[in-house]
Enzyme design. Structure first.
Site, short mmCIF file in Angstrom:
data_model
loop_
_atom_site.label_atom_id
_atom_site.label_comp_id
_atom_site.label_asym_id
_atom_site.label_seq_id
_atom_site.Cartn_x
_atom_site.Cartn_y
_atom_site.Cartn_z
N ASP A 13 61.39 105.46 -28.78
CA ASP A 13 62.35 105.89 -27.76
C ASP A 13 63.56 106.61 -28.36
O ASP A 13 64.66 106.56 -27.80
CB ASP A 13 62.84 104.70 -26.92
CG ASP A 13 61.70 103.86 -26.37
OD1 ASP A 13 60.80 104.46 -25.76
OD2 ASP A 13 61.71 102.64 -26.55
N GLU A 14 63.38 107.27 -29.49
CA GLU A 14 64.51 107.91 -30.17
C GLU A 14 64.81 109.32 -29.64
O GLU A 14 65.79 109.94 -30.05
CB GLU A 14 64.24 108.03 -31.69
CG GLU A 14 63.97 106.71 -32.39
CD GLU A 14 62.49 106.42 -32.52
OE1 GLU A 14 62.13 105.49 -33.25
OE2 GLU A 14 61.68 107.12 -31.87
N LYS A 16 62.06 111.74 -29.35
CA LYS A 16 61.13 112.63 -30.04
C LYS A 16 60.67 113.77 -29.16
O LYS A 16 60.42 114.88 -29.64
CB LYS A 16 59.92 111.82 -30.54
CG LYS A 16 60.23 110.84 -31.65
CD LYS A 16 58.98 110.12 -32.15
CE LYS A 16 58.39 109.20 -31.12
NZ LYS A 16 59.29 108.08 -30.77
N GLY A 40 55.54 107.21 -24.38
CA GLY A 40 55.80 108.35 -23.51
C GLY A 40 56.86 109.28 -24.07
O GLY A 40 57.78 108.85 -24.76
N HIS A 41 56.70 110.56 -23.80
CA HIS A 41 57.69 111.57 -24.16
C HIS A 41 58.18 112.24 -22.88
O HIS A 41 57.38 112.65 -22.05
CB HIS A 41 57.09 112.63 -25.08
CG HIS A 41 56.83 112.14 -26.46
ND1 HIS A 41 56.12 112.88 -27.39
CD2 HIS A 41 57.18 111.01 -27.09
CE1 HIS A 41 56.05 112.21 -28.53
NE2 HIS A 41 56.67 111.07 -28.36
N THR A 131 52.11 96.85 -23.65
CA THR A 131 52.13 97.52 -22.36
C THR A 131 50.91 97.16 -21.52
O THR A 131 50.84 97.53 -20.34
CB THR A 131 52.16 99.05 -22.54
OG1 THR A 131 50.98 99.46 -23.27
CG2 THR A 131 53.40 99.48 -23.29
N GLN A 225 55.69 106.23 -30.81
CA GLN A 225 56.41 105.00 -31.15
C GLN A 225 57.42 105.24 -32.29
O GLN A 225 57.93 106.34 -32.44
CB GLN A 225 55.44 103.87 -31.51
CG GLN A 225 54.66 103.33 -30.34
CD GLN A 225 53.21 103.78 -30.34
OE1 GLN A 225 52.70 104.34 -31.28
NE2 GLN A 225 52.55 103.54 -29.25
N THR A 302 56.77 102.35 -19.44
CA THR A 302 56.77 101.07 -18.74
C THR A 302 57.87 100.93 -17.71
O THR A 302 57.77 100.10 -16.80
CB THR A 302 56.92 99.93 -19.75
OG1 THR A 302 58.22 100.04 -20.38
CG2 THR A 302 55.84 99.99 -20.81
N ARG A 306 65.53 98.74 -21.93
CA ARG A 306 65.57 98.62 -23.39
C ARG A 306 66.73 97.73 -23.83
O ARG A 306 67.81 97.77 -23.24
CB ARG A 306 65.69 99.99 -24.04
CG ARG A 306 64.50 100.90 -23.75
CD ARG A 306 64.69 102.29 -24.34
NE ARG A 306 63.61 103.18 -23.94
CZ ARG A 306 63.77 104.42 -23.52
NH1 ARG A 306 64.98 104.94 -23.43
NH2 ARG A 306 62.73 105.15 -23.18
N LEU A 333 74.09 111.25 -29.55
CA LEU A 333 75.45 111.04 -30.06
C LEU A 333 76.43 110.93 -28.90
O LEU A 333 77.41 110.18 -28.96
CB LEU A 333 75.84 112.19 -30.99
CG LEU A 333 77.22 112.09 -31.64
CD1 LEU A 333 77.25 110.96 -32.65
CD2 LEU A 333 77.60 113.42 -32.30
#
Length: 431
Positions: A13-14, A16, A40-41, A131, A225, A302, A306, A333
């Site tokens: 979840d960064e 990507k 997911g993206h 999941t 991931q 999902t 988070r 940021l």
């Protein structure tokens, strides 16, 4: 020409999706090399939102070849639904723009059923937080040499033999969990029905990838991931079922490690995690709530909320090492705007001992207490910044301190979900 691997350097979840999309405009081939549709993206392009799970992010860019590699486990029914969804959004997908490796293992309905039954049967404290989409059981079948793979769909006798072998394993398991036996005929009928749709995209991906490399095409390897969920180097057992780190990029599509020229680690300016497992810097106070609200921290796949915490430099330094990261893309940021004071984890206290890494043993991970360094925040907005001159001084100091602590430079800086709101420091595709 340079080839780039993009990996998440935290628990996923960064951000990507945006970075892969930003890079894919300059790539010729975009390849998924591990994971399944449990990740997911989210892409935002010209105001239109695309949510991808099985498809590589490059499919939304015309003129690119998107590849699903053998390191992925693929739910063919989900894939077809996803293709229908993005097609309705105006994206053209054909065998010329999408290839699936012939040796890709399939996720069958029985995998999801087993996944969910196990999680439901697990006692409190032992749940993985899966999941429930069958990714783990599908990888188990791959390692156990009982997978149904894409190529098996082309020959009915082979398909029947593969299904029968799988059921020899699954039906006793289901009995022990109180699940009814698999309806063999129904499963075979469903596979026969989906076969021509999947086979239309099947190809010897390893061959195509090596040909593209020799032809000097730019390849973008897309991971799912995050490295802290890696089956070997993540917070085991609260991990995914595949190798997430950059070394898997070569294995997951059938190309040599020498093809990798640059590893870009995607790193959020704070830390989040979905599901169970240790999280040393987790915040259960107003600051954690604020991070979650400002960052819209809900899973793409999902919808789960988070867990949020301060930036953990120890973990990111560790994942940069295990993936051989050449530079990071620091995302979100802008979520830190307005905090009077920011904290960065620089080490752990484990029973009175100072550690500069996360220990392997799960019980020790759970006892790690973060050691923080405080930095002044900023009141100005960084949202939408596209150059260093647009950033407040304290934001720049924060970024520079992150670089020092993780021992890896910032190559890109993301300041909103919009792809244009990106500060490029080092071009990963530079020759």
């Amino acid at each position: 020409m340079a080839n780039v691997v993009v990996v998440g350097a935290q628990w996923g979840d960064e951000g990507k999706g945006k970075i892969v999309d930003w890079l894919s405009e300059r790539a010729d081939v975009i390849a998924r090399f591990q994971g399944g549709h449990n990740a997911g993206h989210t892409l935002v392009i010209d105001g239109k939102v695309y949510k991808l799970h099985a498809l590589p992010s490059g499919v939304v860019r015309g003129g690119k070849l998107s590849v699903i590699g053998n390191g992925v486990v693929l739910d063919p029914w989900h894939l077809m639904r996803e293709i229908e969804t993005v097609t309705a959004q105006g994206v053209t997908i054909s065998p010329e723009t999408l290839m699936i490796a012939e040796n890709t293992p399939l996720i069958l309905p029985i995998h999801g059923e087993l996944d969910r039954a196990r999680e439901e049967a697990a006692s409190t404290g032992t749940k993985i937080g899966t999941t429930g989409r069958g990714i783990g059981p599908a990888y188990e079948d791959k390692v156990g040499r009982r997978s149904v793979r894409v190529a098996d769909l082309a020959d009915d006798a082979t398909l029947v033999a593969r299904v029968d072998r799988a059921l020899q394993h699954h039906n006793p398991l289901r009995k022990g969990l109180g699940i009814v036996p698999v309806d063999r005929d129904r499963l075979l009928a469903d596979l026969r029905a989906i076969a021509p749709k999947v086979l239309a995209y099947a190809a010897p991906v390893w061959k195509v990838m090596n040909e593209k490399r020799r032809a000097g095409k730019r390849i973008l390897f897309e991971g799912a991931q995050g490295a802290l969920l890696d089956i070997d180097f993540g917070t085991y057992p609260f991990v995914t079922s595949s190798n997430v780190i950059a070394g898997q990029a070569a294995t997951g599509v059938g190309i040599g490690p020498g093809a990798i020229d640059f590893v870009l680690g995607i790193v959020k300016a704070y830390t989040t995690r979905v599901g169970e497992g240790p999280f040393p810097t987790e915040l259960e106070d107003a600051d954690g709530q604020r991070l979650g609200e400002r960052g819209h921290e809900f899973g793409t796949t999902t919808g789960r909320k988070r867990r949020c915490g301060w930036f953990d430099a120890v973990l990111v330094r560790q994942t940069c090492a295990t993936s051989g990261v050449n530079g990071i893309s620091l995302t979100k940021l802008d979520v830190l705007d307005g905090f009077e004071t920011l904290r960065i984890c620089t080490g752990y206290d484990l029973d009175g001992q100072h550690l500069d890494y996360l220990p392997t043993a799960a019980d020790q991970q759970a006892r790690c207490v973060p050691i923080y360094e405080e930095m002044p925040g900023w009141t100005e907005s960084t949202e939408g910044a596209r150059s260093w001159n647009d950033l407040p001084a304290n934001a720049i100091k924060y970024v520079k301190r992150v670089e020092e602590l993780i021992q890896c430079p910032v190559a890109m800086l993301s300041t909103s979900p919009e792809r244009e709101d990106t500060i490029l420091v080092t071009d990963p595709f530079a020759d």
